[in-house]
Design a protein around this motif. Structure first.
Motif, PDB file in Angstrom:
ATOM      1  N   THR A 180       0.831  -1.207   0.000  1.00  0.00           N
ATOM      2  CA  THR A 180       0.000   0.000   0.000  1.00  0.00           C
ATOM      3  C   THR A 180       0.868   1.261   0.000  1.00  0.00           C
ATOM      4  N   SER A 181       2.162   1.096  -0.240  1.00  0.00           N
ATOM      5  CA  SER A 181       3.053   2.262  -0.242  1.00  0.00           C
ATOM      6  C   SER A 181       2.922   3.029  -1.564  1.00  0.00           C
ATOM      7  N   THR A 182       2.923   4.345  -1.452  1.00  0.00           N
ATOM      8  CA  THR A 182       2.796   5.217  -2.619  1.00  0.00           C
ATOM      9  C   THR A 182       4.051   5.135  -3.475  1.00  0.00           C
ATOM     10  N   LYS A 183       3.861   5.054  -4.782  1.00  0.00           N
ATOM     11  CA  LYS A 183       4.971   5.020  -5.743  1.00  0.00           C
ATOM     12  C   LYS A 183       4.893   6.292  -6.585  1.00  0.00           C
ATOM     13  N   THR A 184       6.006   6.998  -6.684  1.00  0.00           N
ATOM     14  CA  THR A 184       6.054   8.251  -7.429  1.00  0.00           C
ATOM     15  C   THR A 184       6.957   8.094  -8.651  1.00  0.00           C
ATOM     16  N   GLY A 185       6.496   8.610  -9.776  1.00  0.00           N
ATOM     17  CA  GLY A 185       7.276   8.588 -11.007  1.00  0.00           C
ATOM     18  C   GLY A 185       7.377   9.986 -11.591  1.00  0.00           C
ATOM     19  N   GLN A 186       8.434  10.226 -12.350  1.00  0.00           N
ATOM     20  CA  GLN A 186       8.639  11.523 -12.989  1.00  0.00           C
ATOM     21  C   GLN A 186       9.036  11.310 -14.445  1.00  0.00           C
ATOM     22  N   ALA A 187       8.757  12.331 -15.248  1.00  0.00           N
ATOM     23  CA  ALA A 187       9.172  12.299 -16.653  1.00  0.00           C
ATOM     24  C   ALA A 187       9.521  13.704 -17.116  1.00  0.00           C
ATOM     25  N   LEU A 188      10.427  13.755 -18.055  1.00  0.00           N
ATOM     26  CA  LEU A 188      10.842  15.003 -18.700  1.00  0.00           C
ATOM     27  C   LEU A 188      10.723  14.797 -20.199  1.00  0.00           C
ATOM     28  N   TRP A 189      10.142  15.757 -20.896  1.00  0.00           N
ATOM     29  CA  TRP A 189      10.041  15.718 -22.351  1.00  0.00           C
ATOM     30  C   TRP A 189      10.416  17.096 -22.848  1.00  0.00           C
ATOM     31  N   THR A 190      11.401  17.169 -23.689  1.00  0.00           N
ATOM     32  CA  THR A 190      11.847  18.458 -24.208  1.00  0.00           C
ATOM     33  C   THR A 190      12.181  18.316 -25.689  1.00  0.00           C
ATOM     34  N   GLY A 191      12.121  19.424 -26.398  1.00  0.00           N
ATOM     35  CA  GLY A 191      12.401  19.367 -27.823  1.00  0.00           C
ATOM     36  C   GLY A 191      12.579  20.735 -28.427  1.00  0.00           C
ATOM     37  N   LEU A 192      13.020  20.693 -29.675  1.00  0.00           N
ATOM     38  CA  LEU A 192      13.281  21.906 -30.434  1.00  0.00           C
ATOM     39  C   LEU A 192      12.872  21.640 -31.873  1.00  0.00           C
ATOM     40  N   ARG A 193      12.107  22.555 -32.454  1.00  0.00           N
ATOM     41  CA  ARG A 193      11.767  22.466 -33.879  1.00  0.00           C
ATOM     42  C   ARG A 193      12.192  23.772 -34.532  1.00  0.00           C
ATOM     43  N   TYR A 194      12.868  23.652 -35.662  1.00  0.00           N
ATOM     44  CA  TYR A 194      13.392  24.818 -36.359  1.00  0.00           C
ATOM     45  C   TYR A 194      12.852  24.846 -37.783  1.00  0.00           C
ATOM     46  N   THR A 195      12.318  26.012 -38.203  1.00  0.00           N
ATOM     47  CA  THR A 195      11.830  26.181 -39.567  1.00  0.00           C
ATOM     48  C   THR A 195      12.979  26.673 -40.432  1.00  0.00           C
ATOM     49  N   ILE A 196      13.412  25.797 -41.346  1.00  0.00           N
ATOM     50  CA  ILE A 196      14.509  26.143 -42.248  1.00  0.00           C
ATOM     51  C   ILE A 196      14.006  27.102 -43.325  1.00  0.00           C
ATOM     52  N   HIS A 197      12.871  26.764 -43.878  1.00  0.00           N
ATOM     53  CA  HIS A 197      12.208  27.518 -44.924  1.00  0.00           C
ATOM     54  C   HIS A 197      10.715  27.298 -44.717  1.00  0.00           C
ATOM     55  N   THR A 198       9.888  27.998 -45.402  1.00  0.00           N
ATOM     56  CA  THR A 198       8.439  27.897 -45.221  1.00  0.00           C
ATOM     57  C   THR A 198       7.948  26.456 -45.180  1.00  0.00           C
ATOM     58  N   ASN A 199       8.446  25.609 -46.059  1.00  0.00           N
ATOM     59  CA  ASN A 199       7.953  24.227 -46.157  1.00  0.00           C
ATOM     60  C   ASN A 199       8.854  23.206 -45.476  1.00  0.00           C
ATOM     61  N   HIS A 200       9.980  23.596 -44.923  1.00  0.00           N
ATOM     62  CA  HIS A 200      10.957  22.650 -44.375  1.00  0.00           C
ATOM     63  C   HIS A 200      11.232  22.922 -42.892  1.00  0.00           C
ATOM     64  N   LYS A 201      11.085  21.872 -42.083  1.00  0.00           N
ATOM     65  CA  LYS A 201      11.352  21.983 -40.647  1.00  0.00           C
ATOM     66  C   LYS A 201      12.153  20.772 -40.191  1.00  0.00           C
ATOM     67  N   ILE A 202      12.972  20.976 -39.155  1.00  0.00           N
ATOM     68  CA  ILE A 202      13.655  19.859 -38.518  1.00  0.00           C
ATOM     69  C   ILE A 202      13.343  19.915 -37.024  1.00  0.00           C
ATOM     70  N   GLY A 203      13.381  18.758 -36.396  1.00  0.00           N
ATOM     71  CA  GLY A 203      13.071  18.720 -34.974  1.00  0.00           C
ATOM     72  C   GLY A 203      13.897  17.675 -34.249  1.00  0.00           C
ATOM     73  N   LEU A 204      14.120  17.908 -32.987  1.00  0.00           N
ATOM     74  CA  LEU A 204      14.845  16.991 -32.125  1.00  0.00           C
ATOM     75  C   LEU A 204      14.107  16.959 -30.795  1.00  0.00           C
ATOM     76  N   GLU A 205      13.818  15.748 -30.298  1.00  0.00           N
ATOM     77  CA  GLU A 205      13.114  15.608 -29.024  1.00  0.00           C
ATOM     78  C   GLU A 205      13.840  14.604 -28.142  1.00  0.00           C
TER      79      GLU A 205
END
Length: 157
Positions: free
Chosen positions: A39-64
């Motif tokens: 009956t002991s409480t279990k705690t979890g954590q998460a981190l989610w981060t990312g970056l998206r860059y627009t190279i040109h109007t129709n082109h994007k790159i992303g990293l997460e």
């Protein structure tokens, strides 16, 4: 750029269910994030981060990047990908390129690498175990890393 931090607190009530039966007929009982009637409480954590860059109007790159702890439970069971990286108990990396065809459709080319540190990602029943500490017979049945490359055609309507 984005960053998302989350936590969950699981409060087992001590009840267990028979998850499966071994060859001897013994029931393997499991509870919420445990293999006993805890009956002991279990705690979890998460981190989610990312970056998206627009190279040109129709082109994007992303990293997460995302990382989940031993007792992390993500409420993302309805995710559209089979590995559900946001529920990972370990580390996940994704790199992608997006080509916008028009405002309603785009192509997405990318890759995901997941390094699982604990068993049971995206599952709330049973005690998560450190994969590196598993006996050899269990390690052979456990996925400890995943690589996925994809090409998606996405339509928004």
């Amino acid at each position: 750029f984005f960053i998302h931090v989350a936590t969950n607190n699981a409060k087992p009530n001590g009840e267990t269910s028979c998850l499966n039966v071994d060859k001897s007929g013994n029931c393997r009982k499991m509870g919420l994030l445990s293999s006993s009637s805890t009956t002991s409480t279990k705690t979890g954590q998460a981190l989610w981060t990312g970056l998206r860059y627009t190279i040109h109007t129709n082109h994007k790159i992303g990293l997460e990047y995302n990382q989940g702890s031993k007792n992390w439970i993500a409420m993302t069971q309805g995710a559209t990908n089979p590995y559900n990286k946001l529920s990972t108990r370990g580390k996940a990396y994704e790199l992608y390129y997006i080509y916008a065809i028009n405002r309603y459709a785009h192509l997405k080319l990318g890759g995901v690498y997941i390094d699982y540190e604990y068993t049971g990602s995206n599952w709330h029943v049973g005690e998560p175990m450190k994969i590196s500490d598993l006996p050899a017979s269990y390690k052979a049945q456990t996925v400890d890393e995943l690589k996925d490359y994809y090409l998606q055609f996405v339509v928004n309507f």
